[in-house]
Scaffold this active site. Sequence first.
Site, short mmCIF file in Angstrom:
data_model
loop_
_atom_site.label_atom_id
_atom_site.label_comp_id
_atom_site.label_asym_id
_atom_site.label_seq_id
_atom_site.Cartn_x
_atom_site.Cartn_y
_atom_site.Cartn_z
N ARG A 236 0.86 -1.18 0.00
CA ARG A 236 0.00 0.00 0.00
C ARG A 236 0.89 1.23 0.00
NH1 ARG A 236 -3.43 -3.04 -1.27
NH2 ARG A 236 -5.51 -3.35 -0.38
N GLU A 264 -2.88 8.37 -3.71
CA GLU A 264 -3.32 7.48 -4.79
C GLU A 264 -4.80 7.73 -5.08
OE1 GLU A 264 -4.00 2.74 -5.24
OE2 GLU A 264 -1.97 3.32 -4.63
N HIS A 283 -1.57 0.68 -9.63
CA HIS A 283 -2.23 -0.25 -8.69
C HIS A 283 -2.95 -1.35 -9.48
CE1 HIS A 283 -4.12 -0.60 -4.42
NE2 HIS A 283 -3.85 -1.79 -4.94
#
Length: 320
Positions: A236, A264, A283
């Site tokens: 993450r 993000e 991602h």
Amino acid sequence: MTSTTNTVPAPDVWLPIPADGIEGLPEGLNYRFWDGGQDYPADPAHCAFYVVPYMKGPEVAVRPLAGMSSVQVVQTLSAGIDHVEPGLGLLPAGVRLCNAKGVHEASTAELTLALILASLRGFPGFVHGQDKEEWRSGFYPALADKSVLIVGYGSIGSAIEDRLAPFECARVARVARSARTTARGPVHTLDDLPTLLPRADIVILSTPLNPSTQGLVDADFLAAMPDGALLVNVARGGVVDTKSLLSELESGRLLAALDVTDPEPLPSGHPLWHAPNVLITPHVGGSTSAFLPRAKRLLSGQLSRFAAGEPVHNVVRTIG
């Protein structure tokens, strides 16, 4: 796929995948399709099993939780649970929170190897050279003979090591929340990082995001990595302090390959986009053709156990 008795209505199950596309779902449950749209498919108070929409963010994941007074299981389709954690306090005691162990290992491990190889062998430069019709030959680093450190040695970390095995790495070290021994060797704890980092040519982050890993990769962590080392983040974005990483990248001392960032999505104009020695993917660690069949198998198995009154798998937390 709706079934009722004369007196008791079938429990509602909210699915982000249409039920008629999932083989093996048990009878006796009332399947509702909801993939994060504005309108709910039914009253949240009747939902007994909630499958969180995939990759729709925490706002969508948490939105119906306050009304789910009868929910018994909350099932994510991601390995991490950080996107639902803000709403866990809204749930009744006894609710089981389950993650998607077994769904993302293959895809995430594949991407990890792709990021490593692309970074070491200079693929971003080759792509830019192709755009400019430039032949950029030369010698580049290999994965062979490198020392690798995997920070976060759960099922994804283990799958990454499975795929590193044929590449003739000099050494693979492993770090997790608790120490243990595996068939491949010892697993260290986070406390051992100061001695492990200086020996790592490649550091792979595959750890969950939680209070102990938030900002784990800070200025001190990065400073302990040797010159020229590669940081790979498939965990993450919040595991890494972006400002500290930018400082190391801009100095030219470290390289990075990032499937996740903080913030993000990475906004237009952010300096990380154009930092030297960084490869960024948006991602996509779990977003492959391997996701849907594994997600469907997970849901079929979990719901079969739920309908039969058996314990569900992958429970990472029980509320209350």
